[in-house]
Scaffold this motif. Structure first.
Motif, PDB file in Angstrom:
ATOM      1  N   TYR A  28       0.822   5.245   0.162  1.00 28.27           N
ATOM      2  CA  TYR A  28       0.058   6.445   0.490  1.00 28.27           C
ATOM      3  C   TYR A  28       0.853   7.664   0.033  1.00 28.27           C
ATOM      4  O   TYR A  28       2.075   7.712   0.188  1.00 28.27           O
ATOM      5  CB  TYR A  28      -0.201   6.502   1.995  1.00 28.27           C
ATOM      6  CG  TYR A  28      -0.910   5.270   2.518  1.00 28.27           C
ATOM      7  CD1 TYR A  28      -2.297   5.200   2.567  1.00 28.27           C
ATOM      8  CD2 TYR A  28      -0.184   4.153   2.933  1.00 28.27           C
ATOM      9  CE1 TYR A  28      -2.946   4.057   3.030  1.00 28.27           C
ATOM     10  CE2 TYR A  28      -0.807   3.009   3.400  1.00 28.27           C
ATOM     11  CZ  TYR A  28      -2.188   2.963   3.444  1.00 28.27           C
ATOM     12  OH  TYR A  28      -2.826   1.834   3.893  1.00 28.27           O
ATOM     13  N   VAL A  73      -2.143   0.744  -4.705  1.00 30.04           N
ATOM     14  CA  VAL A  73      -1.846  -0.635  -4.298  1.00 30.04           C
ATOM     15  C   VAL A  73      -1.129  -1.359  -5.431  1.00 30.04           C
ATOM     16  O   VAL A  73      -1.383  -1.101  -6.614  1.00 30.04           O
ATOM     17  CB  VAL A  73      -3.139  -1.378  -3.905  1.00 30.04           C
ATOM     18  CG1 VAL A  73      -2.842  -2.817  -3.505  1.00 30.04           C
ATOM     19  CG2 VAL A  73      -3.852  -0.666  -2.757  1.00 30.04           C
ATOM     20  N   ASP A 115      -9.108  -2.817   5.748  1.00 32.79           N
ATOM     21  CA  ASP A 115      -8.762  -2.876   4.323  1.00 32.79           C
ATOM     22  C   ASP A 115      -7.611  -1.952   3.976  1.00 32.79           C
ATOM     23  O   ASP A 115      -7.072  -2.005   2.863  1.00 32.79           O
ATOM     24  CB  ASP A 115      -9.979  -2.568   3.459  1.00 32.79           C
ATOM     25  CG  ASP A 115     -10.560  -1.178   3.719  1.00 32.79           C
ATOM     26  OD1 ASP A 115      -9.976  -0.390   4.506  1.00 32.79           O
ATOM     27  OD2 ASP A 115     -11.622  -0.873   3.127  1.00 32.79           O
ATOM     28  N   VAL A 140      -4.245   6.712  -1.873  1.00 35.83           N
ATOM     29  CA  VAL A 140      -3.626   5.409  -1.640  1.00 35.83           C
ATOM     30  C   VAL A 140      -3.651   4.598  -2.931  1.00 35.83           C
ATOM     31  O   VAL A 140      -4.664   4.535  -3.633  1.00 35.83           O
ATOM     32  CB  VAL A 140      -4.332   4.645  -0.494  1.00 35.83           C
ATOM     33  CG1 VAL A 140      -5.818   4.521  -0.735  1.00 35.83           C
ATOM     34  CG2 VAL A 140      -3.714   3.264  -0.287  1.00 35.83           C
ATOM     35  N   ILE A 158      -7.557   0.989   3.107  1.00 35.85           N
ATOM     36  CA  ILE A 158      -7.886   2.025   2.125  1.00 35.85           C
ATOM     37  C   ILE A 158      -9.056   2.864   2.628  1.00 35.85           C
ATOM     38  O   ILE A 158      -9.713   3.558   1.854  1.00 35.85           O
ATOM     39  CB  ILE A 158      -8.186   1.433   0.739  1.00 35.85           C
ATOM     40  CG1 ILE A 158      -9.380   0.483   0.781  1.00 35.85           C
ATOM     41  CG2 ILE A 158      -6.956   0.726   0.184  1.00 35.85           C
ATOM     42  CD1 ILE A 158      -9.833   0.013  -0.614  1.00 35.85           C
ATOM     43  N   SER A 159      -9.304   2.780   3.928  1.00 40.41           N
ATOM     44  CA  SER A 159     -10.371   3.564   4.547  1.00 40.41           C
ATOM     45  C   SER A 159      -9.929   3.974   5.938  1.00 40.41           C
ATOM     46  O   SER A 159      -8.984   3.413   6.497  1.00 40.41           O
ATOM     47  CB  SER A 159     -11.668   2.753   4.623  1.00 40.41           C
ATOM     48  OG  SER A 159     -11.492   1.613   5.460  1.00 40.41           O
ATOM     49  N   TYR A 218       0.853  -1.188   0.000  1.00 37.66           N
ATOM     50  CA  TYR A 218       0.000   0.000   0.000  1.00 37.66           C
ATOM     51  C   TYR A 218       0.889   1.239   0.000  1.00 37.66           C
ATOM     52  O   TYR A 218       1.762   1.393   0.857  1.00 37.66           O
ATOM     53  CB  TYR A 218      -0.916   0.005   1.225  1.00 37.66           C
ATOM     54  CG  TYR A 218      -1.887  -1.142   1.255  1.00 37.66           C
ATOM     55  CD1 TYR A 218      -3.221  -0.968   0.878  1.00 37.66           C
ATOM     56  CD2 TYR A 218      -1.486  -2.421   1.650  1.00 37.66           C
ATOM     57  CE1 TYR A 218      -4.123  -2.024   0.905  1.00 37.66           C
ATOM     58  CE2 TYR A 218      -2.374  -3.485   1.675  1.00 37.66           C
ATOM     59  CZ  TYR A 218      -3.690  -3.276   1.298  1.00 37.66           C
ATOM     60  OH  TYR A 218      -4.575  -4.327   1.329  1.00 37.66           O
ATOM     61  N   MET A 250      -6.971   3.471  10.838  1.00 38.99           N
ATOM     62  CA  MET A 250      -7.155   2.836   9.541  1.00 38.99           C
ATOM     63  C   MET A 250      -8.106   1.646   9.646  1.00 38.99           C
ATOM     64  O   MET A 250      -8.084   0.895  10.625  1.00 38.99           O
ATOM     65  CB  MET A 250      -5.807   2.350   8.989  1.00 38.99           C
ATOM     66  CG  MET A 250      -4.745   3.412   8.857  1.00 38.99           C
ATOM     67  SD  MET A 250      -5.177   4.703   7.662  1.00 38.99           S
ATOM     68  CE  MET A 250      -5.203   3.751   6.141  1.00 38.99           C
ATOM     69  N   ASP A 275      -3.817   3.854  -8.094  1.00 37.00           N
ATOM     70  CA  ASP A 275      -4.788   4.456  -7.182  1.00 37.00           C
ATOM     71  C   ASP A 275      -6.029   3.583  -7.109  1.00 37.00           C
ATOM     72  O   ASP A 275      -6.566   3.166  -8.141  1.00 37.00           O
ATOM     73  CB  ASP A 275      -5.135   5.857  -7.695  1.00 37.00           C
ATOM     74  CG  ASP A 275      -6.233   6.508  -6.885  1.00 37.00           C
ATOM     75  OD1 ASP A 275      -6.081   6.601  -5.666  1.00 37.00           O
ATOM     76  OD2 ASP A 275      -7.245   6.912  -7.490  1.00 37.00           O
ATOM     77  N   VAL A 276      -6.501   3.300  -5.894  1.00 37.67           N
ATOM     78  CA  VAL A 276      -7.619   2.371  -5.744  1.00 37.67           C
ATOM     79  C   VAL A 276      -8.955   3.046  -5.450  1.00 37.67           C
ATOM     80  O   VAL A 276      -9.991   2.384  -5.523  1.00 37.67           O
ATOM     81  CB  VAL A 276      -7.344   1.327  -4.641  1.00 37.67           C
ATOM     82  CG1 VAL A 276      -6.208   0.422  -5.047  1.00 37.67           C
ATOM     83  CG2 VAL A 276      -7.051   1.994  -3.309  1.00 37.67           C
ATOM     84  N   LEU A 277      -8.936   4.329  -5.113  1.00 33.50           N
ATOM     85  CA  LEU A 277     -10.179   4.999  -4.733  1.00 33.50           C
ATOM     86  C   LEU A 277     -10.722   5.922  -5.816  1.00 33.50           C
ATOM     87  O   LEU A 277     -11.916   6.235  -5.819  1.00 33.50           O
ATOM     88  CB  LEU A 277      -9.975   5.798  -3.444  1.00 33.50           C
ATOM     89  CG  LEU A 277      -9.606   4.999  -2.193  1.00 33.50           C
ATOM     90  CD1 LEU A 277      -9.359   5.933  -1.025  1.00 33.50           C
ATOM     91  CD2 LEU A 277     -10.701   3.988  -1.856  1.00 33.50           C
ATOM     92  N   LEU A 300      -8.196   9.721  -0.127  1.00 38.18           N
ATOM     93  CA  LEU A 300      -8.651   9.085   1.110  1.00 38.18           C
ATOM     94  C   LEU A 300      -8.977  10.160   2.142  1.00 38.18           C
ATOM     95  O   LEU A 300      -9.980  10.081   2.853  1.00 38.18           O
ATOM     96  CB  LEU A 300      -7.559   8.146   1.637  1.00 38.18           C
ATOM     97  CG  LEU A 300      -7.740   7.567   3.038  1.00 38.18           C
ATOM     98  CD1 LEU A 300      -8.974   6.682   3.111  1.00 38.18           C
ATOM     99  CD2 LEU A 300      -6.490   6.800   3.463  1.00 38.18           C
TER     100      LEU A 300
END
Length: 317
Positions: free
Chosen positions: A100, A119, A176, A117, A178-179, A98, A173, A129-131, A135
């Motif tokens: 950031y 992955v 996961d 973030v 990512i949240s 991960y 955190m 980027d996963v989102l 974040l």
């Protein structure tokens, strides 16, 4: 014919001392970590903000000889990135890596940017980027959402410390990674700002104590430096103990925004940081360096001696 056997000191093209800087190029805000018995450094590309659209990584088996991995994270994989890709924090968890990052240098809550973030399946990415959004994308408690550091406590819980503009927040955190999730009291953000804090938080746990570290001064000036506090909790309170890294007018100026890695021995510690070459007045001309860091018998951190020689080879095996 079999490959020749060499003792370490006889290996061709190998150095036994890192020298400072430890690799060429303008790099700042180094995140130093250990993955799978190898040292890794993820720095900011120290360029004008509009050109900060990618990050390289460097790996080493001995802290001395470094291999460059270009563009492990770049604008192609962050749809909302416009400029100022800053200050990585990289962890290994859940069978993944991960990454950031801070992006876009936002100045208000109407702008798009903040902490994102990405992955990947390996330490060299490519990280994605996963989102599709930050974040943390708002200014909370006066803290610009930059300079995040992710810390895993002994109970397995991950926390993120972050913040510029003289304010530092901690968030909890989610599993996961990512949240972020509420603390037990229902709050999402807790301010933990110590005296003289500016940016660049870092957390280290040693002998049951929490060592909170940060950067003071102006990032492009000669007085940039590192200070620390000690607490019994990851939430503080953090009472400033003093500076441990600052300019040496015979070596370099503007020494700050650091991270710490542990060597193989029980109490073997290295500080990885950036600094300005002597006589260079361009704020973006920052180089990544490494020196030893020592603790005194009472648990305080001794002032770091900046060097041009760096450190000797130190294997993790």
């Amino acid at each position: 014919m079999s490959e020749p056997f060499y003792k370490y000191s006889e290996l061709p093209n190998k150095k036994e001392e890192s020298g400072n800087p430890i690799f060429s190029g303008w790099y700042a805000d180094p995140e130093a970590v250990v993955f799978d018995n190898k040292y890794w450094i993820y720095p900011t590309s120290s360029l004008p903000f509009e050109q900060q659209l990618y990050m390289d990584a460097f790996s080493s088996e001995d802290l001395v000889n470094w291999e460059k991995h270009p563009k492990v994270l770049s604008i192609e994989n962050i749809s909302w990135l416009r400029k100022a890709l800053w200050a990585p924090a990289v962890i290994e968890a859940n069978g993944k890596y991960y990454f950031y990052f801070g992006a876009n240098d936002i100045k208000n809550n109407e702008e798009i940017g903040g902490i994102g973030v990405a992955v990947a399946d390996t330490p060299i990415g490519p990280f994605k980027d996963v989102l599709g959004k930050p974040l943390i994308g708002k200014i909370v408690n006066g803290a610009q959402p930059i300079d995040q550091f992710v810390f895993k406590d002994d109970d397995g819980q991950y926390y993120m410390y972050y913040g510029g503009w003289g304010h530092c927040n901690i968030v909890k955190m989610g599993t996961d990674l990512i949240s972020i999730v509420p603390f037990e009291d229902g709050t999402m953000y807790k301010e933990v700002t110590p005296e003289n804090y500016v940016e660049g938080p870092f957390m280290l746990k040693r002998n049951g104590k929490y060592y909170f570290m940060w950067s003071e001064g102006d990032w492009n000036g000669p007085d940039y430096s590192v200070a620390y506090a000690i607490a019994d909790s990851p939430f503080g309170p953090f009472r400033r103990m003093g500076q441990i890294l600052k300019q040496d007018k015979n070596i370099a100026t503007g020494a700050g925004h650091h991270s710490i890695i542990k060597g193989l021995d029980k109490d073997e510690w290295y500080i990885v940081y950036h600094r300005h070459p002597l006589g260079d007045t361009d704020g973006n001309h920052r180089v990544t360096c490494i020196d030893r860091m020592y603790f005194s018998q009472d648990g305080s951190i001794l002032p770091v001696e900046m060097t041009n020689t760096g450190v000797k080879a130190a294997s993790l095996r």
